[in-house]
Design a protein around this motif. Sequence first.
Motif, PDB file in Angstrom:
ATOM      1  N   UNK A 102     -15.786   0.873 118.891  1.00 21.89           N
ATOM      2  CA  UNK A 102     -15.663   2.340 118.736  1.00 21.89           C
ATOM      3  C   UNK A 102     -14.930   2.671 117.304  1.00 21.89           C
ATOM      4  N   UNK A 103     -15.091   1.857 116.211  1.00 23.62           N
ATOM      5  CA  UNK A 103     -14.407   2.040 114.958  1.00 23.62           C
ATOM      6  C   UNK A 103     -15.415   3.499 114.384  1.00 23.62           C
ATOM      7  N   UNK A 104     -14.549   4.333 113.522  1.00 24.79           N
ATOM      8  CA  UNK A 104     -15.149   5.319 112.958  1.00 24.79           C
ATOM      9  C   UNK A 104     -15.984   5.024 111.711  1.00 24.79           C
ATOM     10  N   UNK A 105     -15.528   3.915 110.951  1.00 26.54           N
ATOM     11  CA  UNK A 105     -16.286   3.585 109.764  1.00 26.54           C
ATOM     12  C   UNK A 105     -16.126   2.325 109.615  1.00 26.54           C
ATOM     13  N   UNK A 155      -6.281   5.190 110.784  1.00 26.55           N
ATOM     14  CA  UNK A 155      -5.637   3.789 110.810  1.00 26.55           C
ATOM     15  C   UNK A 155      -6.683   2.915 110.162  1.00 26.55           C
ATOM     16  N   UNK A 156      -6.239   2.015 109.204  1.00 24.21           N
ATOM     17  CA  UNK A 156      -7.100   1.424 108.459  1.00 24.21           C
ATOM     18  C   UNK A 156      -6.944  -0.288 108.763  1.00 24.21           C
ATOM     19  N   UNK A 157      -7.930  -1.082 109.154  1.00 23.88           N
ATOM     20  CA  UNK A 157      -7.563  -2.450 109.591  1.00 23.88           C
ATOM     21  C   UNK A 157      -8.361  -3.401 108.768  1.00 23.88           C
ATOM     22  N   UNK A 179     -10.546   2.703 110.855  1.00 18.27           N
ATOM     23  CA  UNK A 179     -11.671   2.098 109.955  1.00 18.27           C
ATOM     24  C   UNK A 179     -11.547   0.760 109.768  1.00 18.27           C
ATOM     25  N   UNK A 180     -12.574  -0.003 109.739  1.00 18.60           N
ATOM     26  CA  UNK A 180     -12.182  -1.480 109.441  1.00 18.60           C
ATOM     27  C   UNK A 180     -12.706  -1.750 108.116  1.00 18.60           C
ATOM     28  N   UNK A 181     -11.847  -2.655 107.423  1.00 17.83           N
ATOM     29  CA  UNK A 181     -12.111  -2.725 105.948  1.00 17.83           C
ATOM     30  C   UNK A 181     -11.881  -4.303 105.738  1.00 17.83           C
ATOM     31  N   UNK A 217      -9.755   4.742  99.823  1.00 18.78           N
ATOM     32  CA  UNK A 217      -9.759   6.106  98.922  1.00 18.78           C
ATOM     33  C   UNK A 217     -10.834   6.785  99.019  1.00 18.78           C
ATOM     34  N   UNK A 218     -11.999   5.956  99.350  1.00 20.73           N
ATOM     35  CA  UNK A 218     -13.383   6.769  99.260  1.00 20.73           C
ATOM     36  C   UNK A 218     -13.282   7.409 100.490  1.00 20.73           C
ATOM     37  N   UNK A 219     -13.018   6.802 101.602  1.00 18.15           N
ATOM     38  CA  UNK A 219     -12.777   7.247 103.024  1.00 18.15           C
ATOM     39  C   UNK A 219     -12.129   8.369 103.081  1.00 18.15           C
ATOM     40  N   UNK A 220     -10.998   8.495 102.453  1.00 15.92           N
ATOM     41  CA  UNK A 220      -9.967   9.603 102.484  1.00 15.92           C
ATOM     42  C   UNK A 220     -10.301  10.836 101.602  1.00 15.92           C
ATOM     43  N   UNK A 221     -11.427  10.515 100.734  1.00 18.27           N
ATOM     44  CA  UNK A 221     -11.740  11.402  99.653  1.00 18.27           C
ATOM     45  C   UNK A 221     -12.247  12.794 100.483  1.00 18.27           C
ATOM     46  N   UNK A 222     -11.833  13.966 100.321  1.00 17.39           N
ATOM     47  CA  UNK A 222     -12.447  15.102 100.745  1.00 17.39           C
ATOM     48  C   UNK A 222     -11.788  15.148 102.319  1.00 17.39           C
ATOM     49  N   UNK A 223     -10.866  14.335 102.868  1.00 16.44           N
ATOM     50  CA  UNK A 223     -10.113  14.685 104.173  1.00 16.44           C
ATOM     51  C   UNK A 223      -8.534  14.867 103.736  1.00 16.44           C
ATOM     52  N   UNK A 224      -8.032  15.550 104.701  1.00 16.79           N
ATOM     53  CA  UNK A 224      -6.737  15.804 104.461  1.00 16.79           C
ATOM     54  C   UNK A 224      -6.010  15.292 105.674  1.00 16.79           C
ATOM     55  N   UNK A 225      -5.966  13.704 105.860  1.00 20.06           N
ATOM     56  CA  UNK A 225      -5.300  13.264 106.932  1.00 20.06           C
ATOM     57  C   UNK A 225      -3.851  13.432 106.946  1.00 20.06           C
ATOM     58  N   UNK A 226      -3.348  13.611 108.107  1.00 27.08           N
ATOM     59  CA  UNK A 226      -1.866  14.112 108.225  1.00 27.08           C
ATOM     60  C   UNK A 226      -0.989  12.929 107.862  1.00 27.08           C
ATOM     61  N   UNK A 227      -1.613  11.721 108.217  1.00 26.12           N
ATOM     62  CA  UNK A 227      -1.083  10.392 107.924  1.00 26.12           C
ATOM     63  C   UNK A 227      -2.025   9.132 108.079  1.00 26.12           C
ATOM     64  N   UNK A 228      -1.553   8.091 107.461  1.00 24.78           N
ATOM     65  CA  UNK A 228      -2.503   7.124 107.347  1.00 24.78           C
ATOM     66  C   UNK A 228      -1.507   5.881 107.710  1.00 24.78           C
ATOM     67  N   UNK A 229      -2.203   4.768 108.434  1.00 25.53           N
ATOM     68  CA  UNK A 229      -1.724   3.727 108.761  1.00 25.53           C
ATOM     69  C   UNK A 229      -2.526   2.431 108.150  1.00 25.53           C
TER      70      UNK A 229
END
Length: 214
Positions: A136-139, A15-17, A118-120, A172-184
């Motif tokens: 508790x954000x991951x990035x 989830x991106x906020x 993830x906070x953007x 996109x940088x955060x998702x690169x190399x990940x295979x997230x089931x779904x994104x919000x």
Amino acid sequence: MSHNDASNTNTRPVAFFDFDGTLTTGDTLMPFLKFVVGTPTYYAKLALVSPVLAAYFAKLLRNDIAKQIVLKQYLAGYHIDDLFERGQRFSEEVIPAMLRPEGMERLRWHQQQGHACVLISASLDLYLSPWASRYGFDALFSSQLATRRDGRASGALQGANCHGATKRVKLMQYLAGRNAQCTFGYGDSTGDDAMLGATDNGYRWNGKRFAAVS
């Protein structure tokens, strides 16, 4: 970490906020500048930068240019360590009263589900770093101040202003190399559209609730 754990981490939903107006009820940059310089100086300088802000709101001046003029007026010459210390205090003393309950509820829900959060934000890492780590954000991806060789802020940004298309790049940088089931994605303005459009489930605050963006 076993191979299985690694693949689970890789497929975690994300989830991106956005921050200002999404997790808070309004802008945090100007309140932070006021916190740093004090009320009298804040208003004295506001008279100098108000033509810049007016031009920005009238869409006559790009966001990043307007922002650097404002930052230079307020923060140039402060030592970066001093600004981070003030940022820490601002994140503890001022931001809590500015949080949007509905946004924080979405954040807590995603964290309870075990999703990466993830906070953007175009706001400054000076106060977002301590705040994001407390919640508790991951990035975190945010705007950063450039410093001179003596460790003092020049007022310019280091790298891109984390706004508009840049938010999508960071996502996109955060998702690169990940295979997230779904994104919000959660935002509140057109500056978040590029980011929300890159997620499976985008939501924009419409003044009453987070409505799905088609």
